[in-house]
Motif scaffolding. Structure first.
Motif, PDB file in Angstrom:
ATOM      1  N   ALA A  86       0.767  -1.339   0.152  1.00 29.33           N
ATOM      2  CA  ALA A  86      -0.112  -0.136  -0.003  1.00 29.33           C
ATOM      3  C   ALA A  86       0.880   1.312  -0.149  1.00 29.33           C
ATOM      4  O   ALA A  86       0.761   2.220  -0.722  1.00 29.33           O
ATOM      5  N   ILE A  87       1.908   1.132   0.746  1.00 33.95           N
ATOM      6  CA  ILE A  87       2.874   2.272   0.895  1.00 33.95           C
ATOM      7  C   ILE A  87       3.514   2.575  -0.721  1.00 33.95           C
ATOM      8  O   ILE A  87       3.625   3.938  -1.131  1.00 33.95           O
ATOM      9  N   LEU A 143       3.133   5.866  -3.124  1.00 32.03           N
ATOM     10  CA  LEU A 143       4.298   6.804  -3.735  1.00 32.03           C
ATOM     11  C   LEU A 143       4.202   6.709  -4.970  1.00 32.03           C
ATOM     12  O   LEU A 143       4.597   7.955  -5.689  1.00 32.03           O
ATOM     13  N   ILE A 144       3.922   5.705  -5.865  1.00 31.08           N
ATOM     14  CA  ILE A 144       3.938   5.830  -7.068  1.00 31.08           C
ATOM     15  C   ILE A 144       2.778   6.598  -7.632  1.00 31.08           C
ATOM     16  O   ILE A 144       2.776   7.450  -8.602  1.00 31.08           O
ATOM     17  N   LEU A 195      -7.268   3.989  -2.995  1.00 33.10           N
ATOM     18  CA  LEU A 195      -6.230   4.279  -2.368  1.00 33.10           C
ATOM     19  C   LEU A 195      -5.335   5.043  -3.761  1.00 33.10           C
ATOM     20  O   LEU A 195      -4.642   5.957  -3.285  1.00 33.10           O
ATOM     21  N   MET A 196      -5.244   4.378  -4.669  1.00 36.21           N
ATOM     22  CA  MET A 196      -4.381   4.921  -5.778  1.00 36.21           C
ATOM     23  C   MET A 196      -5.035   6.265  -6.080  1.00 36.21           C
ATOM     24  O   MET A 196      -4.276   7.067  -6.502  1.00 36.21           O
ATOM     25  N   GLU A 197      -6.395   6.315  -6.398  1.00 32.88           N
ATOM     26  CA  GLU A 197      -7.136   7.430  -6.949  1.00 32.88           C
ATOM     27  C   GLU A 197      -6.906   8.651  -5.994  1.00 32.88           C
ATOM     28  O   GLU A 197      -6.481   9.868  -6.378  1.00 32.88           O
TER      29      GLU A 197
END
Length: 99
Positions: A5-6, A10-11, A59-61
């Motif tokens: 998830a971290i 970051l990406i 989470l990515m969004e």
């Protein structure tokens, strides 16, 4: 799961400063789908894999939006003159023209 998830955060934050929304949406969809498939083949149920995939996608969004916001904030702070006020620069220009 936490380290993944971290890394995803970051990406995504980095991508928010570099690529367009539509490109990131496609990328995020494939990454989330891939992680969901990996979770499903690892022995989890279909519901758990789907929820995990949706959580990673969300989470990515959110991380992408944070990256876009921070990038815009960084660009905006770099554009201000060293005096700190754009009104002062316009006032100085008017005084210079009047002389």
């Amino acid at each position: 799961m936490l380290s993944g998830a971290i890394v995803v955060m970051l990406i995504s934050i980095t991508a928010g400063t570099a690529i367009r929304v539509w490109a990131f949406a496609i990328f995020a969809f494939f990454v989330a789908t891939g992680l969901g498939v990996v979770t499903f083949t690892g022995g989890s149920s279909l519901i758990a894999a789907t929820l995990s995939s949706m959580a990673i996608l969300a989470l990515m969004e959110v991380s992408y939006l944070v990256g876009v916001f921070l990038s815009g904030l960084w660009r905006r702070t770099r554009k201000f003159p060293k005096s700190g006020s754009t009104a002062d620069a316009a006032h100085a220009t008017d005084e210079h023209r009047g002389s």
